[in-house]
Design a protein around this motif. Structure first.
Motif, short mmCIF file in Angstrom:
data_model
loop_
_atom_site.label_atom_id
_atom_site.label_comp_id
_atom_site.label_asym_id
_atom_site.label_seq_id
_atom_site.Cartn_x
_atom_site.Cartn_y
_atom_site.Cartn_z
N LYS A 34 0.69 -1.22 0.03
CA LYS A 34 -0.02 -0.12 0.15
C LYS A 34 1.12 1.11 -0.01
O LYS A 34 0.57 2.19 -0.90
CB LYS A 34 -0.95 0.11 1.31
CG LYS A 34 -1.85 1.11 1.06
CD LYS A 34 -2.93 0.91 2.18
CE LYS A 34 -2.66 1.75 3.42
NZ LYS A 34 -3.53 1.62 4.60
N ASN A 35 1.90 1.18 0.81
CA ASN A 35 2.87 2.31 1.00
C ASN A 35 3.56 2.76 -0.52
O ASN A 35 3.44 3.72 -0.92
CB ASN A 35 3.84 2.28 2.09
CG ASN A 35 3.10 2.28 3.38
OD1 ASN A 35 2.09 3.02 3.70
ND2 ASN A 35 3.89 1.83 4.37
N ASP A 36 4.03 1.36 -1.01
CA ASP A 36 4.75 1.60 -2.34
C ASP A 36 3.70 2.18 -3.46
O ASP A 36 3.98 2.93 -4.14
CB ASP A 36 5.44 0.31 -2.67
CG ASP A 36 6.69 0.07 -1.90
OD1 ASP A 36 7.02 0.71 -1.19
OD2 ASP A 36 7.02 -1.24 -1.97
N GLN A 37 2.51 1.60 -3.28
CA GLN A 37 1.56 1.79 -4.45
C GLN A 37 1.43 3.48 -4.13
O GLN A 37 1.06 4.45 -5.32
CB GLN A 37 0.34 1.40 -4.34
CG GLN A 37 0.49 -0.10 -4.80
CD GLN A 37 -0.70 -1.01 -4.64
OE1 GLN A 37 -1.68 -0.81 -3.69
NE2 GLN A 37 -0.72 -2.04 -5.51
N ILE A 38 1.23 4.08 -2.83
CA ILE A 38 1.12 5.51 -2.74
C ILE A 38 2.18 6.24 -3.25
O ILE A 38 2.01 7.37 -3.94
CB ILE A 38 0.85 5.90 -1.18
CG1 ILE A 38 -0.55 5.09 -0.57
CG2 ILE A 38 0.86 7.29 -0.92
CD1 ILE A 38 -0.80 5.09 0.78
N ARG A 39 3.37 5.76 -2.70
CA ARG A 39 4.78 6.37 -3.39
C ARG A 39 4.75 6.40 -5.01
O ARG A 39 5.07 7.49 -5.52
CB ARG A 39 5.89 5.74 -2.84
CG ARG A 39 6.15 6.07 -1.19
CD ARG A 39 7.42 5.43 -1.03
NE ARG A 39 8.54 5.58 -1.88
CZ ARG A 39 9.32 4.56 -1.99
NH1 ARG A 39 9.41 3.59 -1.23
NH2 ARG A 39 10.43 4.67 -2.77
N GLU B 193 2.39 11.54 -10.32
CA GLU B 193 1.71 12.86 -10.23
C GLU B 193 3.00 13.62 -10.54
O GLU B 193 2.75 14.61 -11.26
CB GLU B 193 0.94 12.80 -8.96
CG GLU B 193 0.12 14.24 -8.88
CD GLU B 193 -0.61 14.28 -7.35
OE1 GLU B 193 -0.36 15.11 -6.98
OE2 GLU B 193 -1.05 13.21 -7.34
N GLU B 194 3.85 13.61 -9.79
CA GLU B 194 5.01 14.51 -9.68
C GLU B 194 5.64 14.90 -11.07
O GLU B 194 5.97 15.67 -11.62
CB GLU B 194 6.10 14.32 -8.68
CG GLU B 194 7.38 14.84 -8.98
CD GLU B 194 7.23 16.45 -8.47
OE1 GLU B 194 8.05 17.13 -8.87
OE2 GLU B 194 6.17 16.84 -7.70
#
Length: 186
Positions: free
Chosen positions: A138-143, A149-150
């Motif tokens: 989940k954290n990797d997908q958020i990153r 987006e960046e």
């Protein structure tokens, strides 16, 4: 040119970060799949041991009761009466034949219960690892989403800058042409 080179380096860094995180995501997804695969037989074996123990509930009660009775029984008085001695001898003979069977049944039950405890520990450990892997995923997908987006934001900014530079170059070109036309007319 310097700005374009810096933009190219930023883009390369972002692309590499995207590739690295995507690789990590695939790795975590693979580990999650492996953990789920490892849990299936453990869950099945736990259910089988539980079903076996449930089906032998009366046997467990019987073995435990017999062990408890055997442990509480005081040694008989052998020399009081001959009948007591005979009864004691018969009891000893009976216990001698029953105790090995009882011991075997008790050891089998203890082994099954031990296996159930070990299975539960293994399942709990695997489920903890699975939860950790899911959190990491989940954290990797958020990153990954933040990096995408960046990247898109920077790409839009670069495109706007390039358009502005193009328009400025056209204006400068027109001004140069106007100056040349004015110089040629004099």
């Amino acid at each position: 040119k310097t700005d374009i080179a810096a933009i190219g380096q930023d883009r390369s860094k972002l692309n590499q970060q995207l590739i690295d995180i995507a690789t990590q995501v695939r790795s975590v997804e693979t580990r999650i799949g492996e953990t789920e695969t490892e849990l299936r037989p453990l869950d099945s074996r736990e259910q089988a041991v539980r079903a076996s123990l449930d089906s032998r509930r009366s046997e467990i009660v019987e073995v435990l009761a017999a062990l408890q009775r055997a442990g509480r029984r005081t040694p008989p008085a052998l020399l009081v009466r001959p009948e007591d001695a005979l009864q004691s001898l018969r009891t000893a003979m009976l216990l001698g034949s029953v105790v090995p069977e009882l011991r075997g049944r008790a050891e089998k039950l203890a082994a099954d219960l031990g296996e159930l405890v070990n299975l539960r520990k293994a399942i709990a450990t695997e489920r903890d690892l699975l939860a950790q892997d899911r959190d990491k995923l989940k954290n990797d997908q958020i990153r990954l989403a933040a990096l995408v987006e960046e990247r898109q934001r920077k790409q839009s900014a670069i495109e706007k800058d390039m358009e502005a530079e193009g328009a400025r170059a056209i204006n400068l070109s027109k001004q140069v042409d106007g100056l040349q036309d004015g110089a040629d007319g004099d």
